[in-house]
Design a protein around this motif. Structure first.
Motif, PDB file in Angstrom:
ATOM      1  N   HIS A 197       0.750  -1.333  -0.124  1.00 12.79           N
ATOM      2  CA  HIS A 197       0.211  -0.043   0.570  1.00 12.79           C
ATOM      3  C   HIS A 197       1.365   1.376   0.342  1.00 12.79           C
ATOM      4  N   LYS A 198       1.134   1.304  -1.264  1.00  7.72           N
ATOM      5  CA  LYS A 198       2.787   2.617  -1.402  1.00  7.72           C
ATOM      6  C   LYS A 198       2.354   2.828  -2.597  1.00  7.72           C
ATOM      7  N   GLU A 199       2.221   4.958  -2.454  1.00 12.39           N
ATOM      8  CA  GLU A 199       2.334   5.025  -3.980  1.00 12.39           C
ATOM      9  C   GLU A 199       3.216   4.327  -4.810  1.00 12.39           C
ATOM     10  N   PRO A 200       2.575   3.865  -6.517  1.00 13.46           N
ATOM     11  CA  PRO A 200       4.361   4.710  -7.690  1.00 13.46           C
ATOM     12  C   PRO A 200       5.265   5.827  -7.195  1.00 13.46           C
ATOM     13  N   ASP A 201       6.862   5.515  -7.815  1.00 10.38           N
ATOM     14  CA  ASP A 201       8.022   6.622  -7.789  1.00 10.38           C
ATOM     15  C   ASP A 201       8.024   6.584  -5.947  1.00 10.38           C
TER      16      ASP A 201
END
Length: 137
Positions: free
Chosen positions: A27-31
């Motif tokens: 559950h992390k955003e891209p980049d």
């Protein structure tokens, strides 16, 4: 060649710097940068560190490239002579993770830049050797 064995998503995975891997959904955003602390094994230049169960002070850093869904898995249940049938499909959520570096006790053991530089120097070395042989003839 340096590598580590990590545990993520309930699975163990052999990872190398500079390569990407498809793992269970993070559950992390891209980049966004990710640090994985559950490192089971680290190998660097013949030096081996085995954890019991984890290697103390070892971390693997990576960058989330993107999120996507895996291939559809069909589950078909049928009971003979009962006229009951269930057809279900499932697509697993997957995160593509690029491994940036392997760290031991705060210092970088192996990173994507060092592994790409070493492969580039290995590719150039045989070419120089071939030109030296041609000139000698």
């Amino acid at each position: 060649m340096s590598y580590a064995i990590i545990e993520t998503g309930g699975k163990q995975l052999k990872v190398e710097p500079g390569r990407f891997y498809d793992i269970e959904l993070l559950h992390k955003e891209p980049d966004e940068k990710v640090t994985i602390d559950s490192v089971l094994f680290v190998q660097h230049d013949g030096e081996v560190n085995i954890g019991q169960p984890l290697v103390s002070g070892a971390t693997v850093e990576g960058t989330v490239m993107r999120h996507f869904r895996g291939r559809k898995v069909l589950v078909y249940k049928m009971k003979p002579k009962k006229k009951t049938r269930k057809k279900r499909g499932h697509r697993q959520e997957i995160t593509r993770l690029m491994i940036d570096s392997i760290n031991m006790n705060g210092s970088v053991v192996a990173s994507a830049q060092t592994s790409s530089d070493s492969t580039a120097s290995n590719e150039e070395a045989p070419a120089e050797a071939v030109t030296a042989e041609v000139v000698a003839e």
